[in-house]
Design a protein around this motif. Structure first.
Motif, PDB file in Angstrom:
ATOM      1  N   TRP A 157      -4.464   4.845   0.183  1.00 57.78           N
ATOM      2  CA  TRP A 157      -3.952   3.524   0.574  1.00 57.78           C
ATOM      3  C   TRP A 157      -4.230   2.630  -0.637  1.00 57.78           C
ATOM      4  CZ3 TRP A 157      -0.949   2.458   4.670  1.00 57.78           C
ATOM      5  CH2 TRP A 157      -0.657   1.107   4.931  1.00 57.78           C
ATOM      6  N   SER A 213      -9.103   6.026  -1.860  1.00 51.88           N
ATOM      7  CA  SER A 213      -9.639   6.055  -0.494  1.00 51.88           C
ATOM      8  C   SER A 213     -10.289   4.751  -0.067  1.00 51.88           C
ATOM      9  CB  SER A 213     -10.625   7.215  -0.337  1.00 51.88           C
ATOM     10  OG  SER A 213     -11.603   7.129  -1.353  1.00 51.88           O
ATOM     11  N   SER A 214     -10.752   3.938  -1.033  1.00 49.88           N
ATOM     12  CA  SER A 214     -11.401   2.684  -0.624  1.00 49.88           C
ATOM     13  C   SER A 214     -10.395   1.699  -0.025  1.00 49.88           C
ATOM     14  CB  SER A 214     -12.163   2.054  -1.790  1.00 49.88           C
ATOM     15  OG  SER A 214     -11.308   1.862  -2.885  1.00 49.88           O
ATOM     16  N   PHE A 257      -8.442   2.309   2.372  1.00 47.64           N
ATOM     17  CA  PHE A 257      -8.313   2.519   3.816  1.00 47.64           C
ATOM     18  C   PHE A 257      -9.104   1.502   4.639  1.00 47.64           C
ATOM     19  CE2 PHE A 257      -6.709   6.724   2.529  1.00 47.64           C
ATOM     20  CZ  PHE A 257      -5.553   6.740   3.295  1.00 47.64           C
ATOM     21  N   SER A 258     -10.127   0.905   4.038  1.00 51.99           N
ATOM     22  CA  SER A 258     -10.880  -0.120   4.784  1.00 51.99           C
ATOM     23  C   SER A 258      -9.972  -1.315   5.090  1.00 51.99           C
ATOM     24  CB  SER A 258     -12.104  -0.574   3.990  1.00 51.99           C
ATOM     25  OG  SER A 258     -11.702  -1.146   2.761  1.00 51.99           O
ATOM     26  N   PHE A 259      -8.967  -1.546   4.213  1.00 50.22           N
ATOM     27  CA  PHE A 259      -8.006  -2.641   4.458  1.00 50.22           C
ATOM     28  C   PHE A 259      -6.982  -2.222   5.519  1.00 50.22           C
ATOM     29  CE2 PHE A 259      -9.651  -3.401   0.205  1.00 50.22           C
ATOM     30  CZ  PHE A 259      -9.913  -4.773   0.228  1.00 50.22           C
ATOM     31  N   ASN A 268      -7.507  -0.336   8.035  1.00 47.11           N
ATOM     32  CA  ASN A 268      -8.120  -0.292   9.364  1.00 47.11           C
ATOM     33  C   ASN A 268      -8.668  -1.625   9.873  1.00 47.11           C
ATOM     34  OD1 ASN A 268      -7.575   2.485   9.527  1.00 47.11           O
ATOM     35  ND2 ASN A 268      -9.361   2.936   8.258  1.00 47.11           N
ATOM     36  N   THR A 269      -8.551  -2.686   9.088  1.00 42.79           N
ATOM     37  CA  THR A 269      -9.056  -3.973   9.555  1.00 42.79           C
ATOM     38  C   THR A 269      -8.033  -4.667  10.470  1.00 42.79           C
ATOM     39  OG1 THR A 269      -9.623  -6.213   8.849  1.00 42.79           O
ATOM     40  CG2 THR A 269      -8.223  -5.001   7.400  1.00 42.79           C
ATOM     41  N   SER A 326      -1.696   0.353  11.519  1.00 41.35           N
ATOM     42  CA  SER A 326      -1.650   1.822  11.518  1.00 41.35           C
ATOM     43  C   SER A 326      -0.400   2.369  12.213  1.00 41.35           C
ATOM     44  CB  SER A 326      -2.891   2.373  12.206  1.00 41.35           C
ATOM     45  OG  SER A 326      -2.960   1.842  13.527  1.00 41.35           O
TER      46      SER A 326
END
Length: 507
Positions: A164, A443-444, A446-448, A450-451, A478
């Motif tokens: 992402w 991969s970092s 993905f925290s955005f 999933n928020t 998502s």
């Protein structure tokens, strides 16, 4: 007072320049035979501006100095180097960072058709629409530079989807996928020929040299599509499926490509091709879906114009085929085979349904125009359907999209008081390069994803997949089926909004 020769020359040049400019920015507006209705619940002009602006947010490559979506930056500047070709530019089709040639070509075809039919009504937006088309055709010319070869994809979708990340940070493999005589793809080649041919009509008067280049390339690409027949997903399944698998086969694209070449070149060989091959290519198939994969309905409407308006008698059957498609959409008609949500939205598929809403609305308005020009109507088993009725159905669909729906939400980002905040789109959901200059790793990001926070960058004009069969829309990042925008959702809407903005006196 006598003018000096140099002044005369200057005046002549000025006259030529302003005429050229008019040609470049003006299309002959088709005449309406009805007065502007006094009141519209929507600002179609504002929606039109935004629907075209969206394409600037999807650009790949080196961005121009007049780029208006300023949170985007250059990306994909080495695209094509894996195969020693220049494939910089073009569009990301949706919320990821892959360039898929099949939907990109369809996007260009539909943007071009929007301008061909309704460009004369677009006023100041016409130049932006042309720029959106040219961003696509410049890329398609690169992708078709080598005879009997088309580069149909840049990027590995599976690897891309496992990250992402912003297009500006892209570090996934930029795999280059091609079709050629050994691994044919008549579907993507036929659509590419259609896009180049349709765009050649857009530039015919304001850039004749470019127009001729597009038309010549379209002819060559179509010859390749027809000579080496096959669906591109047969040979390229692991790269293009399930993303843009060719489900409807390639016959529809051959008919569609020939129809556009007939319109663009007036070369009798294309009319002959349509007459000889029309039935075997599925001209009479009774399907009522029109989108990046299935072109049958669009080809019928396009070819019916040649019969209705240009009086090409040999294409008489296409009026009947087009009428069948129209009758399948009319709620309550005995031939109706279309599903609508309780709120009145045409519903074809749970995944990105809004693409069928925009493409069908465009076909309804375009066919209404042809029927009006030829003083004809549609007969659905004893029920007479007028052009006015077709326009009303199309308007209702566009109005639903813009906010007249049970959720009271506009499905176009940035239009109206309430619109999707968490669209499934990497660049929109991650902080911009200006706000966060450091690279955001694969991969970092993905925290955005999933928020629950709204996207930091508003992708103005983006039309999302839309509500489900029961008019529900969760606005979850998502949920790509409902929350992802795409270029082929917006492209036909450009024409529909141009017509509506004009008919309500907003343009």
């Amino acid at each position: 007072m006598s003018l000096s020769l140099s002044t005369c020359t200057l005046l002549a040049l000025l006259t030529w320049f302003t005429t050229s400019l008019l040609l470049c920015n003006g299309f002959p507006a088709y005449q309406h035979h009805h007065h502007h209705p006094r009141f519209a619940t929507h600002n179609y002009r504002d929606a039109l501006t935004k629907s075209i602006l969206f394409f600037e947010g999807q650009r790949s490559g080196k961005l121009p100095s007049n780029q208006r979506v300023t949170w985007r930056r250059d990306s994909g500047l080495s695209d094509g180097t894996a195969m020693h070709v220049d494939l910089v530019g073009g569009y990301y089709d949706a919320g990821d960072n892959v360039k898929f040639g099949f939907p990109m070509a369809f996007t260009v075809t539909m943007l071009s058709w929007s301008v061909i039919e309704f460009g004369g009504l677009m006023k100041g937006e016409l130049q932006h629409a042309r720029e959106a088309i040219r961003w696509g055709t410049d890329y398609l010319l690169k992708a078709t530079a080598h005879p009997d070869t088309i580069y149909v994809q840049v990027g590995d979708a599976n690897k891309d989807h496992s990250c992402w990340e912003r297009p500006e940070d892209m570090d996934t493999t930029r795999t280059v996928i091609k079709i050629d005589s050994n691994s044919p793809g008549s579907d993507v080649a036929g659509e590419t020929a259609a896009a180049l041919a349709a765009a050649s009509l857009v530039f015919r008067r304001c850039d004749p040299t470019y127009s001729k280049l597009l038309a010549r390339r379209a002819m060559r690409v179509f010859e390749f599509a027809d000579k080496y027949r096959g669906a591109y997903s047969n040979g390229l399944r692991k790269y293009v499926c399930p993303f843009y698998c060719s489900y409807s086969g390639y016959q529809d694209e051959l008919l569609w490509g020939a129809a556009w070449l007939h319109k663009a070149t007036k070369n009798p060989m294309y009319l002959n091709y349509i007459q000889v091959n029309g039935q075997t290519l599925g001209a009479a198939e009774f399907d009522n879906i029109f989108g990046w994969d299935n072109k049958h309905a669009g080809a019928r409407i396009l070819l019916s114009k040649a019969f209705l308006v240009q009086k090409v008698q040999s294409l008489h059957d296409y009026k009947g085929h087009a009428d069948n498609f129209i009758c399948s959409l009319i709620p309550g008609s005995s031939f109706s085979s279309s599903q609508y949500t309780p709120g009145g939205l045409l519903f074809k598929m749970s995944d990105s349904n809004m693409q069928y809403v925009t493409s069908t609305s465009f076909l309804l308005l375009t066919y209404a125009k042809y029927l009006t020009s030829s003083h004809t109507v549609v007969n659905c088993g004893g029920t007479t359907v007028t052009p006015k009725r077709l326009r009303a159905i199309a308007k209702k669909q566009v109005d639903y999209l813009l906010g007249d729906n049970p959720m009271k939400i506009s499905y176009m980002v940035g239009y109206g008081p309430r619109y999707p905040q968490r669209i499934h789109h990497r660049g929109s959901s991650l902080p911009s390069v200006a706000a966060h200059p450091a690279k955001i790793q694969c991969s970092s990001g993905f925290s955005f994803l999933n928020t629950q926070s709204p996207n930091p960058n508003i992708l103005i004009g983006a039309v999302v997949g839309g509500p489900d069969l029961h008019d529900r829309f969760p606005d979850q990042r998502s949920d790509y089926e409902q929350s992802e925008p795409s270029t082929y959702m917006n492209a036909p809407l450009v024409g529909a909004l141009s017509y509506l903005a004009h008919s309500f006196g907003q343009l």
